[in-house]
Structures are given as structure tokens and as C-alpha cells.
Design an enzyme around this catalytic site. Structure first.
Site, PDB file in Angstrom:
ATOM      1  CE  LYS A 131      -4.404   1.099   0.157  1.00  0.00           C
ATOM      2  NZ  LYS A 131      -5.596   0.439  -0.371  1.00  0.00           N
ATOM      3  CG  ASP A 171      -7.290   3.511  -0.922  1.00  0.00           C
ATOM      4  OD1 ASP A 171      -7.888   2.429  -0.836  1.00  0.00           O
ATOM      5  OD2 ASP A 171      -7.237   4.306   0.035  1.00  0.00           O
TER       6      ASP A 171
HETATM    7  P1  NDP Z   1     -12.886   7.923  -2.890  1.00  0.00           P
HETATM    8  O1  NDP Z   1     -11.812   8.912  -2.723  1.00  0.00           O
HETATM    9  O2  NDP Z   1     -13.473   7.716  -4.242  1.00  0.00           O
HETATM   10  O3  NDP Z   1     -14.089   8.262  -1.895  1.00  0.00           O
HETATM   11  C1  NDP Z   1     -13.896   8.324  -0.518  1.00  0.00           C
HETATM   12  C2  NDP Z   1     -15.191   8.724   0.143  1.00  0.00           C
HETATM   13  O4  NDP Z   1     -15.026   8.605   1.544  1.00  0.00           O
HETATM   14  C3  NDP Z   1     -15.571  10.162  -0.120  1.00  0.00           C
HETATM   15  O5  NDP Z   1     -16.969  10.288  -0.106  1.00  0.00           O
HETATM   16  C4  NDP Z   1     -14.940  10.886   1.055  1.00  0.00           C
HETATM   17  O6  NDP Z   1     -15.524  12.128   1.384  1.00  0.00           O
HETATM   18  C5  NDP Z   1     -15.187   9.894   2.160  1.00  0.00           C
HETATM   19  N1  NDP Z   1     -14.171  10.077   3.207  1.00  0.00           N
HETATM   20  C6  NDP Z   1     -12.831   9.997   3.093  1.00  0.00           C
HETATM   21  N2  NDP Z   1     -12.235  10.259   4.261  1.00  0.00           N
HETATM   22  C7  NDP Z   1     -13.225  10.516   5.119  1.00  0.00           C
HETATM   23  C8  NDP Z   1     -13.251  10.857   6.488  1.00  0.00           C
HETATM   24  N3  NDP Z   1     -12.126  10.971   7.206  1.00  0.00           N
HETATM   25  N4  NDP Z   1     -14.469  11.036   7.077  1.00  0.00           N
HETATM   26  C9  NDP Z   1     -15.622  10.906   6.350  1.00  0.00           C
HETATM   27  N5  NDP Z   1     -15.656  10.607   5.047  1.00  0.00           N
HETATM   28  C10 NDP Z   1     -14.470  10.409   4.448  1.00  0.00           C
HETATM   29  O7  NDP Z   1     -12.314   6.542  -2.294  1.00  0.00           O
HETATM   30  P2  NDP Z   1     -12.813   5.062  -2.547  1.00  0.00           P
HETATM   31  O8  NDP Z   1     -14.273   5.033  -2.724  1.00  0.00           O
HETATM   32  O9  NDP Z   1     -11.937   4.471  -3.575  1.00  0.00           O
HETATM   33  O10 NDP Z   1     -12.407   4.369  -1.171  1.00  0.00           O
HETATM   34  C11 NDP Z   1     -13.306   4.307  -0.055  1.00  0.00           C
HETATM   35  C12 NDP Z   1     -12.871   3.211   0.887  1.00  0.00           C
HETATM   36  O11 NDP Z   1     -12.848   1.954   0.185  1.00  0.00           O
HETATM   37  C13 NDP Z   1     -11.455   3.358   1.478  1.00  0.00           C
HETATM   38  O12 NDP Z   1     -11.439   2.814   2.767  1.00  0.00           O
HETATM   39  C14 NDP Z   1     -10.600   2.492   0.549  1.00  0.00           C
HETATM   40  O13 NDP Z   1      -9.423   2.071   1.176  1.00  0.00           O
HETATM   41  C15 NDP Z   1     -11.571   1.346   0.313  1.00  0.00           C
HETATM   42  N6  NDP Z   1     -11.306   0.529  -0.863  1.00  0.00           N
HETATM   43  C16 NDP Z   1     -11.256   1.089  -2.112  1.00  0.00           C
HETATM   44  C17 NDP Z   1     -11.027   0.291  -3.214  1.00  0.00           C
HETATM   45  C18 NDP Z   1     -11.064   0.838  -4.594  1.00  0.00           C
HETATM   46  O14 NDP Z   1     -11.004   0.030  -5.539  1.00  0.00           O
HETATM   47  N7  NDP Z   1     -11.199   2.133  -4.811  1.00  0.00           N
HETATM   48  C19 NDP Z   1     -10.744  -1.153  -3.064  1.00  0.00           C
HETATM   49  C20 NDP Z   1     -10.928  -1.657  -1.717  1.00  0.00           C
HETATM   50  C21 NDP Z   1     -11.161  -0.824  -0.676  1.00  0.00           C
HETATM   51  P3  NDP Z   1     -14.714  13.504   1.138  1.00  0.00           P
HETATM   52  O15 NDP Z   1     -14.883  13.780  -0.331  1.00  0.00           O
HETATM   53  O16 NDP Z   1     -15.359  14.484   2.026  1.00  0.00           O
HETATM   54  O17 NDP Z   1     -13.281  13.248   1.527  1.00  0.00           O
END
Ligand code: NDP
Length: 455
Positions: A131, A171
Site C-alpha cells: 500500500k 484508493d
Molecule cells: P474515494 O476517494 O473515491 O471516496 C472516498 C469517500 O469517503 C468520499 O466520499 C470521502 O468524502 C469519504 N471520506 C474519506 N475520508 C473521510 C473521512 N475521514 N471522514 C468521512 N468521510 C471520508 O475513495 P474510494 O471510494 O476508492 O475508497 C473508499 C474506501 O474503500 C477506502 O477505505 C478504501 O481504502 C476502500 N477501498 C477502495 C477500493 C477501490 O477500488 N477504490 C478497493 C478496496 C477498498 P470527502 O470527499 O469528504 O473526503
């Protein structure tokens, strides 16, 4: 106080890991969640006893820390911290996403890398775990700034990755745009067109369905969980947190399966749409978040009958299924109690470690089905693995073919969780998915580590 021999061993092990990295809270949390199941399993299976496997697994093979300096639009120099944690290459080249978020630090990337090792093992593919990322915040930055940052980041990272060494993906904060800029810089520096990053654009080496894969895979996993207990998603009320990549495609597939999704969130708060988010409304969210890079509260301006709850998380909404898809530790004890009180029957993680240990305990005590991200969100990395296969073959598979593969992988992960996680008297029906995922992932890595000797 620990009483049994196993409890004492778990306690001693955690204390020894803590002694070396006391300040790494997220990493310690991830290790604790694994040790709780793996230590008793090792005790019961002497073949794993002597090899000191868990002791070796908690130590990353390599962690690279580097400076990322870049020029902003005012021509001022900015400096961020860059990281790549190459955790375990027993089953294949390191594989895992890059995260760009101000909260990124070594502890967060170690927890993510550690979880990734187990997750990648569960996919059945030959993928090691890693990662990386930076404490850079793409929010509020111009496209040109994001590009300059990505180029500077890749200038250093390119020395440590490669199609047979380490293949990063996206991510939080790293989507199609960032992957594009990093791929362009990697290609320029190395003068080669290889599949060293996944999540690439379809026209230049990406896989169909990679964008959708984590969210879709999550729902395929939930479908298996539901069917296992003789139920389905039809007409179930689903609460989703986050509004990024995982949340959007989890919502899309849930709607397709006949469920009613009623929420999205971001770090400002959550929206509640009692009537249900339709495909048309979802298209609005995709454009809002992916193109305009707006905030989720704007949903209520477009759909005035809905509500925005500032600074809140959606766990107080009455629902059947909850899918945390935003970030780590977003579902705490209080939220878990509310979900249980309101009749929620199933929690499956789209995000990595979104549920705190206290919240997991509450679900366990109340017999609520709980799927950890390392099993339920593995569809993303699995499809990255399929992207690597297509790159090696220099072929592009159809959407249908990738979807079929994804469904098969999620089904197999579910089967492994059931095999190692069944509990209670009515064995097959009660599944401890956390235990099942941890042991199944461990066994695959452990057997290969033993075969490969002390390295
Ligand atoms: P994105 O950047 O596309 O979206 C992240 C989302 O989570 C946004 O809505 C963001 O809101 C919110 N968020 C982030 N940090 C916080 C916080 N501290 N408090 C509240 N909301 C928060 O990321 P992904 O959708 O790709 O990833 C989301 C999760 O899924 C993560 O945990 C990632 O590790 C996991 N994941 C992702 C994969 C992938 O293929 N993309 C694969 C497996 C797991 P804001 O815009 O306000 O920051």
C-alpha cells in the site's frame, strides 16, 4: 485479564508488536483483529507453530519514505510525504492502492498493507500485498497542480515499482485522473508501456469493470451472505456511507438487485433520501463527485424532499443492511448500537477497517452478520489482478467476461469464509466472517511462506 493459554499468547504477542510501534494505532488495531483468530488457530495446528509466521507477517518486507516537492499554481514550492509499504511478496508481486489524503501516515499505510496481504490471498490470485500514498489533498487543487504532484510522486516511486515487482492502484483520492498522470510519468521515465499501474483508462491498458469492481464485488458478496441465510436483497433498505468510487458502484448494484438505497455521505455529513436513490439520482451523484468534484450536501438542493445531516454519519437511519464505504473507523460503538436497535441484520465493509473493534463486538454479541473488508471489498484488487492478466496477454476481455470472473471470485471468497468461519451448533448457517477471512487468508500465505523458507 487474559485467562486461557490462547488469550495469554494473544496478549503477549500484541504487547510485543506494541513495544516496537506504540504510536501506530491503526496498524495495531489491524494486527489485533487478526491475532485474535490466528493465534488460537496456530495453537491448534502444530505445523504452523515453529515457523514464527505471524511474527514475520507483521513486519513489512520494505517501507519506502520519500519527499515529494512540487510547484503550485502560484509558483510556490510545496512539499509532501510520499510512502510505499511493500508488505509481503510471498504470493506474488506487491499489489495494493495509493491513497492521497491529508491523514496519510505510516501507521495507516501499514494497516492497509497488512490487510491487503490477507485480502489478496483470499482472491486466489498470485498477488502479494502493499500500500502507498501521500499526505497530499487533491481536494481544492487545480488539475495542473494534481498533475505536477503526481509527476513528482511518480518520479521517485518509479524506482521501486514495476510490472513484476509492485503494481499500485487507486484508493481514496486516487481515481482515473491521478492514475492517468502517474502512468504518463512512469512511461516517460522508463520508456516502456507496461501494466505497472492498474485502474488505467480502457483505451490504454485498463480493464472494463475495474472502476465498478469494488462496489459490485461488495454486493456480490452480500448476495452470497443473504442467500446463505435463505434471504435476498429484494426490497431491503440499505444505508451506504461515502460517495466516492466504492459507494457509487455499491449503490448501483444494490439498486439493480432490487434494494432501496437511502443514503450517501462525505466528510461534511450525510444525505437521507427516504424514497430511495434511483439510477437517475445516482448519475447526478457521479457527475457531482467525479466531474464537478462537489460536496454531497448539494444533493438536497437538486432533490429538495431529501435531508442533509451536517457532521453526522448515517448509522441512525433504520435499515436492513449497512455498507460502510468511506474510510477507517467511521462506524463506532454508538453507531453500531443504533444499527442493532433499529433492526439492521447485516454489515458488509466496502471501505477498509471502517468498523472499530468495539463496534465489531456489538455485532457479534447481537448475532448480526458482519463481513470484514478484506473479504467483502476484495473485488477491486481481484479485478486489478484481471487487468494485469489482460496486460500480460495483450488482450482486452469483454465486460461480461470480467463480470463473470468477478462473481466467481467473490463466491469463492464467501465459500472460504464459511469453511473457516462456521460457528455454533447449526454449523453451516452461523458464520463468523471475520474469523473465516482471517484464517483462510493466513493459511494461503503461511503455507507459501513455509515452502519458501526463512526469507
Ligand atoms: P474515494 O476517494 O473515491 O471516496 C472516498 C469517500 O469517503 C468520499 O466520499 C470521502 O468524502 C469519504 N471520506 C474519506 N475520508 C473521510 C473521512 N475521514 N471522514 C468521512 N468521510 C471520508 O475513495 P474510494 O471510494 O476508492 O475508497 C473508499 C474506501 O474503500 C477506502 O477505505 C478504501 O481504502 C476502500 N477501498 C477502495 C477500493 C477501490 O477500488 N477504490 C478497493 C478496496 C477498498 P470527502 O470527499 O469528504 O473526503
Amino acid at each position: 485479564m487474559p485467562t486461557t493459554n490462547s488469550e495469554k499468547k494473544i496478549n503477549n504477542f500484541i504487547e510485543s508488536v506494541k513495544a516496537k510501534q506504540a504510536h501506530e494505532d491503526e496498524f495495531l488495531q489491524a494486527v489485533e483483529e487478526v491475532a485474535e483468530f490466528i493465534i488460537p488457530f496456530i495453537e491448534a495446528n502444530p505445523k504452523y507453530k515453529k515457523a514464527k509466521l505471524l511474527e514475520r507477517m507483521v513486519e513489512p518486507e520494505r517501507a519506502i519514505l520519500f519527499r515529494v516537492s512540487w510547484l503550485d499554481d502560484k509558483n510556490e514550492i510545496q512539499t509532501n510525504k510520499g510512502f510505499r509499504v511493500q508488505f509481503n511478496s510471498t504470493l506474488g508481486a506487491y499489489k495494493g492502492g495509493l491513497r492521497f489524503h491529508p491523514s496519510v501516515n505510516l501507521s495507516i499505510l501499514k494497516f492497509l498493507g497488512f490487510e491487503q496481504v490477507f485480502k489478496n490471498a483470499l482472491t486466489g490470485l498470485n498477488l502479494g500485498g502493499g500500500k502507498g500514498g501521500a499526505d497530499f489533498d487533491p481536494k481544492g487543487k487545480s488539475d495542473a497542480e494534481v498533475m505536477r504532484f503526481c509527476q513528482s510522486f511518480m518520479t521517485e516511486l518509479s524506482k521501486h515499482i514495476g510490472a513484476n515487482t509492485d503494481i499500485p492502484a487507486g484508493d481514496i483520492g486516487v481515481g482515473a485522473r491521478e492514475i492517468g498522470y502517474m502512468f504518463g510519468q512512469y512511461k516517460r521515465l522508463r520508456n516502456e508501456f507496461t501494466g505497472t499501474l492498474t485502474g488505467k483508462g480502457i483505451e490504454w491498458g485498463g480493464s472494463l469493470l475495474r472502476t465498478e469492481a469494488t462496489g459490485y464485488g461488495l454486493l456480490y458478496f452480500v448476495k452470497e451472505m443473504m442467500e446463505h441465510k435463505g434471504d435476498s436483497l429484494k426490497n431491503k433498505v440499505v444505508v451506504i456511507s461515502g460517495s466516492g468510487n466504492v459507494a457509487q458502484y455499491a449503490c448501483e448494484k444494490a439498486i439493480e438487485m432490487g434494494a432501496k438505497v437511502v443514503s450517501f455521505s462525505d466528510s461534511d455529513g450525510y444525505i437521507y433520501d427516504e424514497k430511495g436513490i434511483s439510477i437517475e439520482k445516482l448519475e447526478f451523484v457521479k457527475e457531482l463527485k467525479n466531474e464537478k468534484r462537489g460536496r454531497i450536501k448539494e444533493y438536497t438542493k437538486k432533490y429538495p424532499s431529501t435531508k442533509f445531516y451536517k457532521g453526522k454519519r448515517p448509522w441512525d437511519i433504520k435499515c436492513d443492511v449497512a455498507l460502510p464505504c468511506a474510510t477507517q473507523n467511521e462506524l463506532e460503538e454508538k453507531g453500531a448500537k443504533m444499527l442493532v436497535k433499529n433492526g439492521c441484520k447485516l454489515i458488509a465493509e466496502g471501505a477498509n477497517m471502517p468498523t472499530t473493534s468495539e463496534a465489531i463486538d456489538i455485532f457479534a454479541k447481537n448475532n448480526i452478520l458482519y463481513a470484514p473488508g478484506k473479504a467483502s471489498n476484495a473485488g477491486g484488487v481481484a479485478t486489478s489482478g484481471l487487468e494485469m492478466t489482460q496486460n500480460s496477454l495483450r488482450l482486452s476481455w469483454t465486460k461480461e467476461k470480467v463480470d463473470e470472473e468477478l462473481k466467481t471470485i467473490m463466491k469463492k471468497i464467501h465459500t472460504q469464509c464459511v469453511e473457516y468461519g462456521k460457528e455454533g451448533k447449526k454449523k453451516e448457517k452461523i458464520v463468523n466472517y471475520l474469523k473465516g477471512a482471517n484464517i483462510a487468508g493466513f493459511v494461503r500465505v503461511a503455507d507459501a511462506m513455509i515452502a519458501q523458507g526463512v526469507v
